[in-house]
Design an enzyme around this catalytic site. Structure first.
Site, PDB file in Angstrom:
ATOM      1  N   LYS B  81      -0.813  -0.114 -10.939  1.00  0.00           N
ATOM      2  CA  LYS B  81      -1.466   0.510  -9.872  1.00  0.00           C
ATOM      3  C   LYS B  81      -0.926   1.818  -9.607  1.00  0.00           C
ATOM      4  O   LYS B  81       0.274   2.083  -9.706  1.00  0.00           O
ATOM      5  CB  LYS B  81      -1.071  -0.733  -8.772  1.00  0.00           C
ATOM      6  CG  LYS B  81      -1.976  -0.097  -7.329  1.00  0.00           C
ATOM      7  CD  LYS B  81      -1.562  -1.280  -6.308  1.00  0.00           C
ATOM      8  CE  LYS B  81      -2.236  -0.923  -4.924  1.00  0.00           C
ATOM      9  NZ  LYS B  81      -1.899  -1.549  -3.767  1.00  0.00           N
ATOM     10  N   SER B 156      -6.119  -3.485  -1.289  1.00  0.00           N
ATOM     11  CA  SER B 156      -5.936  -2.145  -1.795  1.00  0.00           C
ATOM     12  C   SER B 156      -5.929  -2.068  -3.288  1.00  0.00           C
ATOM     13  O   SER B 156      -6.590  -1.071  -4.022  1.00  0.00           O
ATOM     14  CB  SER B 156      -4.924  -1.444  -1.210  1.00  0.00           C
ATOM     15  OG  SER B 156      -3.637  -1.673  -1.730  1.00  0.00           O
ATOM     16  N   SER B 180      -2.725  -7.035  -0.261  1.00  0.00           N
ATOM     17  CA  SER B 180      -3.242  -6.043  -1.421  1.00  0.00           C
ATOM     18  C   SER B 180      -3.323  -6.638  -2.689  1.00  0.00           C
ATOM     19  O   SER B 180      -3.827  -6.131  -3.643  1.00  0.00           O
ATOM     20  CB  SER B 180      -2.749  -4.739  -1.328  1.00  0.00           C
ATOM     21  OG  SER B 180      -3.457  -4.234  -0.167  1.00  0.00           O
TER      22      SER B 180
END
Ligand SMILES: [Zn+2]
Lengths: 494, 504
Positions: B81, B156, B180
């Site tokens: 990420k 997210s 997330s």
């Protein structure tokens, strides 16, 4: 307004905030070194530059120093406290928040007893001492003032960002009256001595490792509520502390006397003019949006650790003075004179090097003080060390030097001719102890003054002084006066 | 689709370590897959082809030299990420603010991955600064859900979940502040784990909300997630909130769970997470999952956690408050975007304002404003202070629940993947995606999402959330692994194999 008039009509209230940079090897929340004066931006890392993702880790040594300072200031030490974020935007603040402490300081509720020049003791109550990090430094280039307004551009150096700071805040100081400026100076001075004794900071006001902000307000005599205060920054020497407080008192007195209103603001002290000028107005109090720092665990010093640290506290300055007064058998006035002359440490070091307190004291307060005054410098700035003074005293006591010759030796050391022994050698200063040479000189003097010689022979030994003087003159002071006297009396059949 | 990209991480590691396939071949297969489908999926913001191949070559060279593999996952590719710093590789956090920023240091998670010989393929797309539940808030455009390219992959960490479901990578790393990791896992039919707060270092994780952020493993199987969990977890002195205790035995628990026996395990169903607002297919899938757990021998009881009802409100005060402070550093003075810096008539303050105006997206600005307001003097006690009290109550609810049961279960998120654009103008609807996941962030305990099947009405994946007490992460791994075996047996094979081929 005239100072006398101010203190006649108003009572000053002081609040002093002192920032102390700790002399830890590394910064508050990262491993960067803290050396003063390094090339800009060479002592930085992701954490103290506030790079995205970087996190702080507390410097244990800084916490230890904070606790020791708290203990020395007679504070309570928090069993559990947190850091807090003080949020404000400024380019020298890498994260745009300062990691500080807010309502949970590590140390609180203490005091420092401050001795004024005349010996009066004023107790300064300490509100709190808390830990925080220093900011970077901005250098504003161009423009007239060197301040951000009007500058062409600014340079930023983050070497100082993250250096551990302890902020020590007094409670409002009332009752100092006309002595308020003196109290302010004496407090900062005492605090500096204390921090030096604790060996936690360089305490160099000129380098910014000790910084003082002075809050001053006036209230009409007899009024209970405080007046509006101003906060004067940039007070970079002990003398400035006194001058800044005094100036603010006079300035505020004049405003109030004309029916004016004091504006709550930050003021800037100017060393050259000795005056303060308005800076940021604090009418709309800045909202720092403090909240507990989520990146750091709470600090929870155990009672055992705190007691361990208490046991490591060195002899504190005022305790030491008390002990010295007893050891040296000084009256209060004598001690005060030594303190004011800055002679205590020098005498103590001379005593440590083997001299008696009385001899050491005599040299430093008499001949050496005179020499310092002649040169217009502080005693400590004389180019002679306590060890050298002790050596001179030793030479006198051993009979190698007379007092007169000793002063010659000291003069030689001060003139840069080397150590006392080198000066003795270089200037050919040797007590004349050869008996036959001395006897010859005595005989010569007696022969030159037959009437005096006759008096001595008839038992008037006090007349021997004239002969001794003549012998001393003839030997250029290199003879031991007592020995000469004994010889004169012996030659006259005494 | 070739077998290499459909394999699990555990299978790939076994083949690589046995010399049956090289790490370079495995890496290249995934790079090829990314080249083939990512224009349609947009899971990646940056593909580090050279870095990935170099890391793979190192693993192969070590094996040829007769060295033991650096870890159980040496040679296996991973998608990271873009909120974790990578030395020499761009890190944007999905924001224009950090476009082009190349960090000078590795996050601890990144460093541990490299040291373990895990091959980092690149950086995945995300909602800007991890604020969002759909990855639509990325400044670089949305990621598409491989199950239906018109739908969101969650957020997210939508890039990390989509990369798994599109077979672009067998492993990925997410970060979970309010869900997330778990919510993207739920809507893409993948496994997402939020470990106990403090067990995976946050050093180098660009902070959204420091007291809630937690990095964790994402994978297509429970065992793969556990293997990755052990690579990235453990105490780190650079993170002061890191717990200085051994990591819970998650891999052992995942292997134990695969035996399929949950007798003696007590499982609590959270009463508050059902009813209005929950999609029928989600509730049906959840009920079926609970039945399956009972069939595996677990004892099922209903548990009430009344304070969970207030979790969302507390979260939307605490997270923005911390964010307003954490994101203050993006001011154009040291790195990142700079607007107006060359204009001599502008002050430093002007440049800061212009840069923040231009660099942050609408959702980030919204949260900075909420947080700034909540921390303001005069409002602090009513907002931030009250939210912290709710946080304490939620922790107490968990404590009370875990007195009665070993783990808690609920749907991971109330609905399946919604359409891209459907909730962009309705922040409250968007925020509801994290209704079930937020309590574990506020309390700091462990929680994961494991796929529980497809919703009947839309054929999209549903997630089962399993929550365990802090430092008891292994409990949820055991239950999830047991459930995974039973689910695949009942549904005729791994759910993830039913994802349609990406049309490009
Ligand atoms: Zn540093």
């Amino acid at each position: 307004m005239d100072y006398a008039e101010v203190v006649e009509r108003f009572d000053p209230v002081l609040g002093l905030e002192v920032h102390v940079e700790l002399s830890t090897n590394t910064k508050m929340f990262c491993g960067c070194p803290t050396t003063f004066g390094a090339e800009p931006n060479t002592q930085v890392c992701p954490t103290c530059l506030g790079l995205p993702g970087a996190l702080p880790a507390v410097n244990g040594k800084a916490v230890e120093s904070a606790i020791r300072i708290g203990l020395a200031l007679n504070c309570e030490i928090a069993a559990w406290c947190r850091f807090a974020r003080k949020n404000y935007f400024y380019p020298d603040q890498p994260k745009n928040f300062q990691t500080s402490q807010y309502d949970e300081p590590i140390a609180f509720n203490g005091y420092l007893d401050v001795v004024l020049e005349d010996g009066e003791v004023f107790r300064v109550d300490i509100e709190r001492a808390h830990m925080e990090e220093d900011t970077g430094k901005s250098l504003h280039v161009g423009g007239a003032t060197g301040r951000i307004h009007g500058a062409d551009y600014s340079l930023l150096d983050y070497n100082r960002a993250g250096v551990p700071l302890i902020e020590i805040v007094t409670k409002p100081l009332e009752g100092a009256g006309e002595r308020a400026p003196e109290v302010a100076k004496a407090y900062v001075s005492a605090l500096r001595d204390l921090l030096r004794a604790l060996d936690v900071s360089d305490v160099r006001m000129d380098q910014g490792s000790l910084r003082c902000d002075a809050n001053v307000s006036l209230k009409p005599k007899g009024q209970a509520e405080f007046g509006t205060r101003t906060e004067t920054k940039n007070v970079n020497s002990l003398r400035s502390v006194e001058r800044a407080v005094r100036f603010e008192m006079c300035r505020q007195g004049a405003v109030l006397a004309e029916g004016g209103r004091i504006v709550q603001e930050t003021r800037h002290f100017d060393e050259s003019s000795g005056s303060t000028s308005a800076g940021r107005t604090k009418e709309t109090a800045e909202d720092y949006r403090y909240f507990p720092e989520p990146d750091l665990a709470p600090v929870a010093p155990s009672t055992e650790w705190v007691e361990e640290l208490r046991a490591t506290l060195p002899e504190l300055p005022w305790e030491r003075l008390k002990r010295i007064q007893g050891d040296w058998q000084l009256t209060d006035a004598e001690l005060r004179d030594l303190v004011n002359a800055g002679a205590v440490d020098l005498i103590a070091a001379t005593v440590d090097a083997g001299s008696s307190p009385a001899e050491a004291r005599r040299w430093w307060v008499a001949y050496l003080t005179q020499q310092a005054n002649t040169r217009g410098i502080e005693l400590v700035e004389l180019s002679i060390t306590p060890v050298q003074v002790a050596r001179v005293i030793e030479l006198v006591n051993g009979g190698s030097l007379t007092n007169t010759m000793a002063k010659d030796v000291v003069d030689g050391v001060l003139a840069g001719e080397g150590s006392p022994d080198e000066v003795v050698e270089g200037r050919g200063l040797k007590v004349v102890s050869d008996d036959s040479a001395l006897e010859a000189a005595v005989d010569e003097a007696l022969a030159a003054q037959p009437d005096v010689a006759e008096k001595i022979r008839s038992g008037k030994v006090q007349a021997a002084g004239a002969i001794v003087g003549a012998v001393m003159k003839a030997t250029k002071g290199q003879a031991d006066a007592k020995k000469v006297r004994d010889l004169v009396i012996a030659r006259c059949g005494g | 689709m070739n077998d290499l990209i459909r394999s699990t991480a555990a299978e790939l590691a076994a083949q690589i370590h046995a010399g049956e396939v090289s790490a370079v071949e495995v890496t290249q297969a995934h790079l090829d897959r990314i080249a083939q489908v990512d224009t349609a999926v947009h899971a990646f913001l940056h593909v580090d082809t050279e870095g990935a191949l170099a890391a793979a070559r190192k693993v192969d060279a070590d094996r040829v030299a007769g060295q033991q593999p650096a870890s159980a996952l040496a040679g296996v590719p991973l998608a990271l990420k873009d909120v974790l710093t990578t030395e020499g590789v761009p890190t944007t956090c999905g924001s224009k603010m950090l476009e082009g920023w190349i960090p000078p240091y590795d996050a601890t998670v990144t460093r541990r991955l490299r040291e373990a010989g895990v091959v980092i393929l690149g950086k995945t797309n995300m909602d800007e600064f991890a604020m969002g539940s759909s990855t639509e808030n990325s400044a670089y455009g949305p990621t598409h859900n491989p199950w239906d390219l018109d739908r969101i992959p969650g957020g997210s960490g939508g890039g990390s979940s989509a990369a798994l479901a599109a077979f672009e990578s067998p492993l990925s790393i997410g970060t979970d502040t309010g869900g997330s990791i778990r919510q993207p896992g739920s809507v893409t039919g993948t496994v997402g784990v939020k470990p106990t707060y403090g067990t995976v270092s946050r050093y180098g994780l660009v902070a959204f909300s420091s007291s809630l952020d937690q990095a964790g493993p994402c994978a297509r199987t429970v065992l793969d997630a556990a293997l990755l969990h052990e690579v990235i977890g453990g105490h780190d002195p650079l993170d002061s909130t890191s717990i200085d205790r051994p990591l819970p035995p998650v891999v052992a628990a995942a292997r134990q769970g695969a035996d399929g026996d949950l007798s003696g395990v007590r499982i609590g169903v959270v009463r508050e997470f059902a009813g209005e607002g929950y999609q029928a297919g989600v509730l049906a899938s959840f009920t079926a999952a609970v039945d399956q757990l009972r069939a595996l021998g677990a004892e099922i009881v209903e548990v009430s956690c009344p304070s969970f009802t207030y979790a969302l409100s507390a979260y939307y005060l605490i997270a923005p408050s911390e964010a307003s402070s954490n994101l203050a550093r993006f001011d154009a003075m040291r790195y990142g975007l700079r607007v107006g810096g060359d204009d001599p008539s502008l002050s430093a303050e002007d440049v800061m304002s212009l840069t923040r105006e231009a660099g942050f997206g609408a959702e980030v600005k919204r949260r900075i404003m909420i947080g700034t307001y909540a921390l303001s003097s005069g409002y602090y006690d009513a907002y931030y202070g009250s939210a912290q009290k709710v946080r304490t109550l939620i922790t107490r609810d968990f404590d009370a629940a875990f007195e009665q049961v070993d783990v808690l279960v609920s749907p991971t998120t109330p609905t399946t993947a919604f359409k891209i654009g459907e909730r962009v103008d309705d922040p409250m609807a968007m925020y509801l995606s994290d209704l079930c996941t937020i309590p574990s962030n506020l309390a700091g305990n462990a929680s994961l999402s494991v796929p529980s099947g497809l919703a009947e009405e839309d054929g999209l994946p549903v997630g089962l959330q399993i929550m365990a007490p802090a430092m008891e992460d292994h409990r949820m791994y055991r239950v999830a692994a047991a459930y995974e075996v039973a689910r695949d047996a009942a549904q005729g094979g791994p759910l993830i194999h039913r994802v349609p081929e990406v049309s490009v």
